[in-house]
Enzyme design. Structure first.
Site, PDB file in Angstrom:
ATOM      1  N   HIS A  74    -109.984 -27.515  90.797  1.00  0.00           N
ATOM      2  CA  HIS A  74    -110.408 -27.909  89.666  1.00  0.00           C
ATOM      3  C   HIS A  74    -110.215 -29.424  89.559  1.00  0.00           C
ATOM      4  O   HIS A  74    -109.138 -30.145  89.581  1.00  0.00           O
ATOM      5  CB  HIS A  74    -109.403 -27.293  88.780  1.00  0.00           C
ATOM      6  CG  HIS A  74    -109.899 -27.639  87.322  1.00  0.00           C
ATOM      7  ND1 HIS A  74    -109.223 -28.092  86.392  1.00  0.00           N
ATOM      8  CD2 HIS A  74    -111.019 -27.364  86.617  1.00  0.00           C
ATOM      9  CE1 HIS A  74    -109.850 -28.410  85.187  1.00  0.00           C
ATOM     10  NE2 HIS A  74    -111.063 -27.915  85.192  1.00  0.00           N
TER      11      HIS A  74
ATOM     12  N   HIS B 271    -114.319 -35.945  83.931  1.00  0.00           N
ATOM     13  CA  HIS B 271    -114.431 -34.965  83.196  1.00  0.00           C
ATOM     14  C   HIS B 271    -115.226 -35.059  81.868  1.00  0.00           C
ATOM     15  O   HIS B 271    -115.746 -34.010  81.326  1.00  0.00           O
ATOM     16  CB  HIS B 271    -112.943 -34.645  82.795  1.00  0.00           C
ATOM     17  CG  HIS B 271    -112.790 -33.211  82.168  1.00  0.00           C
ATOM     18  ND1 HIS B 271    -113.244 -31.883  82.430  1.00  0.00           N
ATOM     19  CD2 HIS B 271    -112.208 -33.050  80.694  1.00  0.00           C
ATOM     20  CE1 HIS B 271    -112.938 -31.209  81.337  1.00  0.00           C
ATOM     21  NE2 HIS B 271    -112.436 -31.848  80.488  1.00  0.00           N
TER      22      HIS B 271
END
Length: 370
Positions: free
Chosen positions: A44, A86
């Site tokens: 991730h 992100h």
């Protein structure tokens, strides 16, 4: 090819329900958790518990630590280049706020219906972004010793890294790109979907390697489904936010629909018409004991019944991120690997097909045995 890689590819291939010509060991399997294929370990934002997130070094560390796939979140620059962040607001993950030449770029705009103030990738060219350096997003939990050392990578650089690492390590590294704020970027004339597909189709590595394209929105996945026939090495993952939250594309067209409404058995069958898997938060799979003593999850069972795989997010070993029963001694920043492994194994027990983790080494231990 190692047995672990074969299992990982099998897990992804059953998401797609297809064969691959480049890896003959990988055979198609029925879309059911009863096969107990080991779940995919997805890095991730790379190995973001160990390196500044969304840097080549973070992705490289994730691969080194055993990730089957790496996850770049994608946003666009002003000149239409896909880069890994992100969020499109970058003050928390770069040194932009300390750069006097960019002081005038600070602004406030509406992102998915919320007012956000900061610096946004769509206001910078790639050349300008490349002058910035990454910094740790969670300095209260992790060391900032690596701040200022790494660039913002482009999608092209990430594809090259995955290809090079696959060749060097003798195992195929897949990718799980997430398209961030797609309605917002489309409204600016910077839609990302075609550019992503073009890049994936043009690169020799991603013409065959497993690729899972993710989005919290629904319309772009539906449109991608029209362009990605089944079977394909490119598969689609519908992400789920909090139950009362709504995919912004449904809000933007005046037909808001909550994620809870997308999680009913009937809705999951609808999702299965355009996606191959769902991506809920780990709290949403809520294990329960069945009459036979096994752990079951209503959401996982319903998704599998609809022909969807389940890839949950996001596991991380600091106490701050661990639910109470999995925490160890120490404060919020203290790591408790054993608790994280137990948490992941409890999720595996209800039949998940993959998971995102900020520390792929811990995830690998959970899957392979401690």
């Amino acid at each position: 090819m190692s047995p672990r890689l074969t299992a990982a590819l099998l897990a992804l291939l059953l998401v797609a329900g297809c064969k691959t010509t480049s890896h003959p060991q990988a055979k198609p399997m029925p879309p059911t958790s009863d096969n107990r294929t080991p779940p995919l370990v997805i890095g991730h934002r790379g190995a973001s518990a160990l390196r500044p997130e969304h840097t080549l070094e973070s992705y490289r560390k994730a691969i080194e630590d055993g990730a089957d796939l790496i996850e770049p979140d994608l946003v666009s620059t002003r000149d239409g280049v896909l880069v890994a962040r992100h969020e499109n607001e970058i003050s928390g993950t770069t040194d932009v706020a300390s750069r006097p030449e960019f002081t005038g770029r600070r602004t406030t705009r509406s992102i998915d219906g919320e007012r956000v103030t900061g610096w946004f990738t769509e206001d910078f060219t790639l050349a300008e972004l490349k002058t910035l350096r990454a910094r740790e997003r969670l300095p209260e939990l992790r060391s900032t010793a690596l701040d200022g050392r790494f660039e913002i990578p482009t999608l092209a650089e990430i594809l090259d890294l995955a290809a090079a690492e696959s060749a060097a390590r003798g195992r195929v590294i897949g990718l799980a790109p997430e398209l961030k704020h797609p309605t917002h970027f489309a409204s600016l004339g910077l839609a990302m979907e075609s550019r992503l597909l073009d890049a994936l189709n043009a690169h020799p590595h991603t013409r065959t390697a497993p690729v899972v394209i993710q989005s919290f929105e629904t319309a772009n996945l539906r449109a991608l489904r029209e362009r990605i026939p089944r079977p394909s090495n490119l598969t689609l993952l519908q992400l789920y936010g909090d139950p009362n939250e709504k995919p912004f594309d449904t809000v933007a067209v005046g037909k808001p629909r909550s994620y809870a409404s997308l999680a009913t058995p009937e809705a999951l069958r609808e999702v299965a018409t355009y996606a191959d898997a769902i991506g809920p938060h780990y709290l949403a799979i809520a294990p329960r004991k069945a009459e036979d003593g096994t752990s079951r999850s209503p959401l996982v069972d319903a998704a599998h019944a609809a022909g969807l795989q389940v890839i949950v997010y996001t596991f991380r070993p600091e106490n701050h991120f661990l639910p109470g029963d999995y925490r160890g001694t120490g404060g919020p920043a203290a790591r408790h690997d054993a608790g994280s492994i137990r948490q992941i194994r409890d999720a595996i027990a209800v039949g998940i097909d993959g998971f995102f983790t900020d520390d792929p080494a811990v995830g690998r231990r959970a899957v392979d045995g401690d």
